[in-house]
Design an enzyme around this catalytic site. Sequence first.
Site, PDB file in Angstrom:
ATOM      1  N   GLU A  99      -4.001   3.834 -13.805  1.00 37.85           N
ATOM      2  CA  GLU A  99      -4.476   3.391 -12.494  1.00 37.85           C
ATOM      3  C   GLU A  99      -3.849   4.249 -11.394  1.00 37.85           C
ATOM      4  O   GLU A  99      -2.778   4.832 -11.594  1.00 37.85           O
ATOM      5  CB  GLU A  99      -4.110   1.897 -12.365  1.00 37.85           C
ATOM      6  CG  GLU A  99      -4.427   1.179 -11.097  1.00 37.85           C
ATOM      7  CD  GLU A  99      -5.883   1.180 -10.634  1.00 37.85           C
ATOM      8  OE1 GLU A  99      -6.468   2.265 -10.529  1.00 37.85           O
ATOM      9  OE2 GLU A  99      -6.397   0.094 -10.314  1.00 37.85           O
ATOM     10  N   ASP A 100      -4.510   4.320 -10.259  1.00 37.63           N
ATOM     11  CA  ASP A 100      -3.956   5.123  -9.156  1.00 37.63           C
ATOM     12  C   ASP A 100      -2.776   4.436  -8.477  1.00 37.63           C
ATOM     13  O   ASP A 100      -1.718   5.013  -8.312  1.00 37.63           O
ATOM     14  CB  ASP A 100      -5.043   5.507  -8.135  1.00 37.63           C
ATOM     15  CG  ASP A 100      -5.852   4.326  -7.596  1.00 37.63           C
ATOM     16  OD1 ASP A 100      -5.604   3.170  -8.005  1.00 37.63           O
ATOM     17  OD2 ASP A 100      -6.747   4.558  -6.764  1.00 37.63           O
ATOM     18  N   ASP A 103      -1.174  -2.339  -5.842  1.00 33.37           N
ATOM     19  CA  ASP A 103      -0.895  -2.876  -4.515  1.00 33.37           C
ATOM     20  C   ASP A 103      -0.687  -4.392  -4.649  1.00 33.37           C
ATOM     21  O   ASP A 103       0.415  -4.837  -4.953  1.00 33.37           O
ATOM     22  CB  ASP A 103      -2.058  -2.504  -3.587  1.00 33.37           C
ATOM     23  CG  ASP A 103      -1.871  -2.980  -2.162  1.00 33.37           C
ATOM     24  OD1 ASP A 103      -0.740  -3.327  -1.787  1.00 33.37           O
ATOM     25  OD2 ASP A 103      -2.870  -3.009  -1.406  1.00 33.37           O
ATOM     26  N   LYS A 131       3.136   0.030  -4.876  1.00 34.51           N
ATOM     27  CA  LYS A 131       3.415  -0.396  -3.501  1.00 34.51           C
ATOM     28  C   LYS A 131       3.894  -1.851  -3.567  1.00 34.51           C
ATOM     29  O   LYS A 131       3.114  -2.784  -3.383  1.00 34.51           O
ATOM     30  CB  LYS A 131       2.118  -0.302  -2.693  1.00 34.51           C
ATOM     31  CG  LYS A 131       2.301  -0.222  -1.194  1.00 34.51           C
ATOM     32  CD  LYS A 131       1.015  -0.554  -0.463  1.00 34.51           C
ATOM     33  CE  LYS A 131      -0.023   0.543  -0.480  1.00 34.51           C
ATOM     34  NZ  LYS A 131      -1.230   0.163   0.311  1.00 34.51           N
ATOM     35  N   PHE A 152      -1.173   2.870   4.114  1.00 36.92           N
ATOM     36  CA  PHE A 152      -2.405   3.144   3.397  1.00 36.92           C
ATOM     37  C   PHE A 152      -2.385   4.589   2.918  1.00 36.92           C
ATOM     38  O   PHE A 152      -2.406   5.535   3.695  1.00 36.92           O
ATOM     39  CB  PHE A 152      -3.653   2.859   4.235  1.00 36.92           C
ATOM     40  CG  PHE A 152      -4.847   2.765   3.347  1.00 36.92           C
ATOM     41  CD1 PHE A 152      -5.108   1.592   2.641  1.00 36.92           C
ATOM     42  CD2 PHE A 152      -5.661   3.869   3.137  1.00 36.92           C
ATOM     43  CE1 PHE A 152      -6.176   1.531   1.751  1.00 36.92           C
ATOM     44  CE2 PHE A 152      -6.727   3.805   2.251  1.00 36.92           C
ATOM     45  CZ  PHE A 152      -6.983   2.626   1.571  1.00 36.92           C
ATOM     46  N   ASP A 159      -8.593   7.134  -2.027  1.00 36.40           N
ATOM     47  CA  ASP A 159      -9.539   7.357  -0.931  1.00 36.40           C
ATOM     48  C   ASP A 159      -9.333   6.418   0.235  1.00 36.40           C
ATOM     49  O   ASP A 159      -8.740   5.342   0.107  1.00 36.40           O
ATOM     50  CB  ASP A 159     -10.967   7.146  -1.434  1.00 36.40           C
ATOM     51  CG  ASP A 159     -11.269   5.661  -1.664  1.00 36.40           C
ATOM     52  OD1 ASP A 159     -10.533   5.028  -2.455  1.00 36.40           O
ATOM     53  OD2 ASP A 159     -12.202   5.135  -1.029  1.00 36.40           O
TER      54      ASP A 159
HETATM   55  P1  IMP Z   1      -4.721  -4.083  -6.002  1.00 40.07           P
HETATM   56  O1  IMP Z   1      -4.532  -4.671  -4.623  1.00 40.07           O
HETATM   57  O2  IMP Z   1      -3.401  -3.896  -6.707  1.00 40.07           O
HETATM   58  O3  IMP Z   1      -5.712  -4.881  -6.786  1.00 40.07           O
HETATM   59  O4  IMP Z   1      -5.309  -2.639  -5.764  1.00 40.07           O
HETATM   60  C1  IMP Z   1      -6.577  -2.336  -6.169  1.00 40.07           C
HETATM   61  C2  IMP Z   1      -7.088  -1.024  -5.720  1.00 40.07           C
HETATM   62  O5  IMP Z   1      -7.019  -0.942  -4.295  1.00 40.07           O
HETATM   63  C3  IMP Z   1      -6.372   0.206  -6.218  1.00 40.07           C
HETATM   64  O6  IMP Z   1      -6.812   0.581  -7.479  1.00 40.07           O
HETATM   65  C4  IMP Z   1      -6.810   1.207  -5.177  1.00 40.07           C
HETATM   66  O7  IMP Z   1      -8.070   1.720  -5.522  1.00 40.07           O
HETATM   67  C5  IMP Z   1      -6.941   0.386  -3.927  1.00 40.07           C
HETATM   68  N1  IMP Z   1      -5.775   0.579  -3.069  1.00 40.07           N
HETATM   69  C6  IMP Z   1      -4.704  -0.225  -2.902  1.00 40.07           C
HETATM   70  N2  IMP Z   1      -3.838   0.302  -2.025  1.00 40.07           N
HETATM   71  C7  IMP Z   1      -4.367   1.494  -1.644  1.00 40.07           C
HETATM   72  C8  IMP Z   1      -3.924   2.542  -0.759  1.00 40.07           C
HETATM   73  O8  IMP Z   1      -2.858   2.492  -0.135  1.00 40.07           O
HETATM   74  N3  IMP Z   1      -4.771   3.594  -0.639  1.00 40.07           N
HETATM   75  C9  IMP Z   1      -5.945   3.700  -1.309  1.00 40.07           C
HETATM   76  N4  IMP Z   1      -6.384   2.768  -2.144  1.00 40.07           N
HETATM   77  C10 IMP Z   1      -5.608   1.668  -2.308  1.00 40.07           C
HETATM   78 MG    MG Z   2      -9.202   2.237  -6.931  1.00 40.12          MG
END
Ligand code: IMP
Ligand code: MG
Length: 175
Positions: A99-100, A103, A131, A152, A159
């Site tokens: 995963e990238d 968050d 994060k 962000f 992206d």
């Molecule tokens: P989650 O909030 O952990 O479910 O994050 C889900 C998705 O939100 C990640 O896979 C990213 O694609 C996107 N995302 C969360 N934080 C960032 C950020 O700082 N920049 C870009 N994409 C983000």
């Molecule tokens: Mg994503």
Amino acid sequence: MHEETIGNVMITQDEILAKAGEIGKKITEEFKGEEIVLVGILRGAVLWMADIMKRIELDMTIDFMAVSSYGSATKSSGIVKINKDLDTDIEGKNVIIVEDIVDSGVTLNYLVGYFQSRGAKVIKICALLDKPEGRRVDIEVDYIGFTVDDRFIVGYGLDYDQKYRNLPYITYLEE
Ligand code: IMP
Ligand code: MG
């Protein structure tokens, strides 16, 4: 033209490649003698997936999933939808989710539950970025590239409104 501005380079490509080498070695050692399936989460994980897979010396296959979590451009809502499912049968397999960024943790929490329901033997998470300040659900991330503060982030696959994925480094959006 872009309306938003991006900040300074936070993490360089060389730093990312070095980290991929370290984590790839660790995964190679931990799964010695076993096969793995790497599952990249589209689209953000594409560059990190390419780096990490070259550094794992095991029998492996790869697959991809696309998921979206609804929300605004910069905050997720907590509802996850599968846009592209696995093509691989993962029953009894060792799965590493690539995963990238982690968050809120909502996406990965959902995916871990989904892979469990599909009968995966082992499920590990390998994220380029973590994060921790954004966390809303408790989730264990097994392999983390770098920890970032609550900004962000864009670049290296990540992206804003589908832009900046091509930047060969990690940076952030200026407020
Ligand atoms: P989650 O909030 O952990 O479910 O994050 C889900 C998705 O939100 C990640 O896979 C990213 O694609 C996107 N995302 C969360 N934080 C960032 C950020 O700082 N920049 C870009 N994409 C983000
Ligand atoms: Mg994503």
